[in-house]
Motif scaffolding. Sequence first.
Motif, PDB file in Angstrom:
ATOM      1  N   ASP A 222       1.025  -0.975  -0.037  1.00  0.00           N
ATOM      2  CA  ASP A 222       0.263  -0.079   0.065  1.00  0.00           C
ATOM      3  C   ASP A 222       0.653   1.388   0.173  1.00  0.00           C
ATOM      4  O   ASP A 222       1.891   1.261   0.359  1.00  0.00           O
ATOM      5  N   VAL A 223      -0.218   2.634   0.211  1.00  0.00           N
ATOM      6  CA  VAL A 223       0.747   3.531  -0.500  1.00  0.00           C
ATOM      7  C   VAL A 223       0.005   4.889   0.562  1.00  0.00           C
ATOM      8  O   VAL A 223      -0.965   4.392   0.492  1.00  0.00           O
ATOM      9  N   LEU A 224       0.516   5.453   0.790  1.00  0.00           N
ATOM     10  CA  LEU A 224      -0.372   7.021   1.123  1.00  0.00           C
ATOM     11  C   LEU A 224       0.260   7.946   0.833  1.00  0.00           C
ATOM     12  O   LEU A 224       1.568   8.149   1.245  1.00  0.00           O
ATOM     13  N   ALA A 370       2.548  -1.857  -9.620  1.00  0.00           N
ATOM     14  CA  ALA A 370       2.010  -3.502  -9.145  1.00  0.00           C
ATOM     15  C   ALA A 370       2.613  -3.684  -7.992  1.00  0.00           C
ATOM     16  O   ALA A 370       1.898  -4.679  -7.901  1.00  0.00           O
ATOM     17  N   ARG A 371       4.117  -3.222  -8.169  1.00  0.00           N
ATOM     18  CA  ARG A 371       4.657  -4.690  -7.340  1.00  0.00           C
ATOM     19  C   ARG A 371       4.533  -4.257  -5.810  1.00  0.00           C
ATOM     20  O   ARG A 371       4.808  -4.468  -5.389  1.00  0.00           O
ATOM     21  N   VAL A 372       4.359  -2.476  -6.453  1.00  0.00           N
ATOM     22  CA  VAL A 372       3.907  -2.291  -3.905  1.00  0.00           C
ATOM     23  C   VAL A 372       2.419  -2.924  -4.209  1.00  0.00           C
ATOM     24  O   VAL A 372       2.357  -3.942  -2.755  1.00  0.00           O
ATOM     25  N   MET A 373       1.967  -2.511  -4.559  1.00  0.00           N
ATOM     26  CA  MET A 373       0.528  -4.055  -4.047  1.00  0.00           C
ATOM     27  C   MET A 373       0.704  -5.092  -3.922  1.00  0.00           C
ATOM     28  O   MET A 373      -0.335  -5.920  -3.694  1.00  0.00           O
ATOM     29  N   HIS A 376       5.782  -5.889  -2.964  1.00  0.00           N
ATOM     30  CA  HIS A 376       7.236  -5.845  -2.965  1.00  0.00           C
ATOM     31  C   HIS A 376       7.606  -4.668  -2.735  1.00  0.00           C
ATOM     32  O   HIS A 376       7.134  -3.715  -3.206  1.00  0.00           O
ATOM     33  N   GLU A 377       9.258  -4.375  -3.007  1.00  0.00           N
ATOM     34  CA  GLU A 377      10.204  -3.337  -3.011  1.00  0.00           C
ATOM     35  C   GLU A 377       9.315  -2.631  -4.177  1.00  0.00           C
ATOM     36  O   GLU A 377       9.668  -2.925  -5.506  1.00  0.00           O
ATOM     37  N   PRO A 378       9.002  -0.877  -4.545  1.00  0.00           N
ATOM     38  CA  PRO A 378       9.186  -0.371  -6.210  1.00  0.00           C
ATOM     39  C   PRO A 378      10.306  -0.752  -6.840  1.00  0.00           C
ATOM     40  O   PRO A 378      11.502  -0.981  -5.657  1.00  0.00           O
ATOM     41  N   ARG A 379      10.713  -0.676  -8.538  1.00  0.00           N
ATOM     42  CA  ARG A 379      12.002  -1.196  -8.983  1.00  0.00           C
ATOM     43  C   ARG A 379      11.271  -0.462 -10.032  1.00  0.00           C
ATOM     44  O   ARG A 379      11.483  -0.943 -11.479  1.00  0.00           O
TER      45      ARG A 379
END
Length: 421
Positions: A222-224, A370-373, A376-379
């Motif tokens: 997730d992201v805030l 897509a990676r964060v969701m 995974h770590e963003p890449r």
Amino acid sequence: METSNTQCLVVGGGPAGIVLGLLLARAGLRVTVLEKHADFLRDFRGDTVHASTVRLLDELGLGEGFRRLPQSQLNNFRLPTEDGESVVLADFGLLKAPYNYVAMVPQWDLLDFLVEAARQEPTFTLLMNTEATDVVRDAAGAVEGVRFRTRDPQSGETMDTGELRAGLTVACDGRGSIIRQRAGMVPREFSVPFDTWWFRLPRTASEHDPVASISPRFGRGDVLLSLTRKDYHQIAYLAAKGLDADLRREGAQAFRDRISRLRPDLADRVDTIRSMDDVHLLDVKLNRLSRWHRPGLLLIGDAAHAMSPAGGVGINLAVQDAVAAARILAPALLSSTLDESHLAAVQKRRWLPTVLVQTFQRVLHRGVFARVMAGHEPRPPKPLLFVIRHFPGFRKLPARMIAFGPRPEHAPGFARRKPDA
């Protein structure tokens, strides 16, 4: 049912609709804008005003007044990396002043400001609390206006209905465009890995973040994003698309725990989220029509091409659509020579910028969101990271693309004014 007429009818009082109405009125055209709400004071709207729009306001003689609005400045755009850090993708400070930043301005302030300017033109009309419900067609099937209804702002009950005929109808009514639906136009949809849940939290007197500043936090899954208002924080929680039913089933306490994990500094006030009714879902879309027009009808902005929140470019792309439309359409409307070739010319002018920006957003979706969701770590792409880290001057290119877009538009000559004129 009342019937009235205008030269151009604009459906939707967002930035694109108001800018288009302002420009056409400055050309001397009778233009009517319909806005279904009673005011612009609605939460959870985009606030980014990019350099292309700031420059446009200067050309219109409105720049000084715009700069007096409450705002803060974004000086760069950063990408998160796998090690939990971030790198500067776009450094706006490398651009030539005074267009070397992205302004963060509450959208209702921007809209009120633009409407005040538009109302100085005698041929501009704004009908608030007036919702378009259908298109009106002539015997040959061409669109010649809309049906509308006005609602009581307190009860929501219909007060009146009518028809408004126009030489041209322009749909600026957003990603859920009722005009697009009634005209039978279906956009091509692109995959989006996340949805957004909006809510607000109190802001304490001891906090000193600039008004309209933005603060992102990336988690695993997730992201805030937090946008600072005068008295509160407007929060966007991003998580996997289709998760809404699960979040609501888990309940408010579980949601409060998610927010506290990402922003421990806000944990002391998450209890103001009393229930999941205080959390509002935005079903994120990324799509575009293959054809933006029909006889008598043009769609621009999100009605023609819904943008992802990634990069915050949607408002500015829509405003650029409006500028191009005004420049191309005003002479034909004034001379009563408008036909569908003029509408096609607007799409032709704005097609490449739309495709390029949406392609950029799709790359961000795959490489970051897509990676964060997926936990995974963003890449970001390794070649991109190499260039960013070893060639700092490269940051000027994405800065210009984000700040101005791939084909920025200038105000047409008929709409330009000296400052404070």
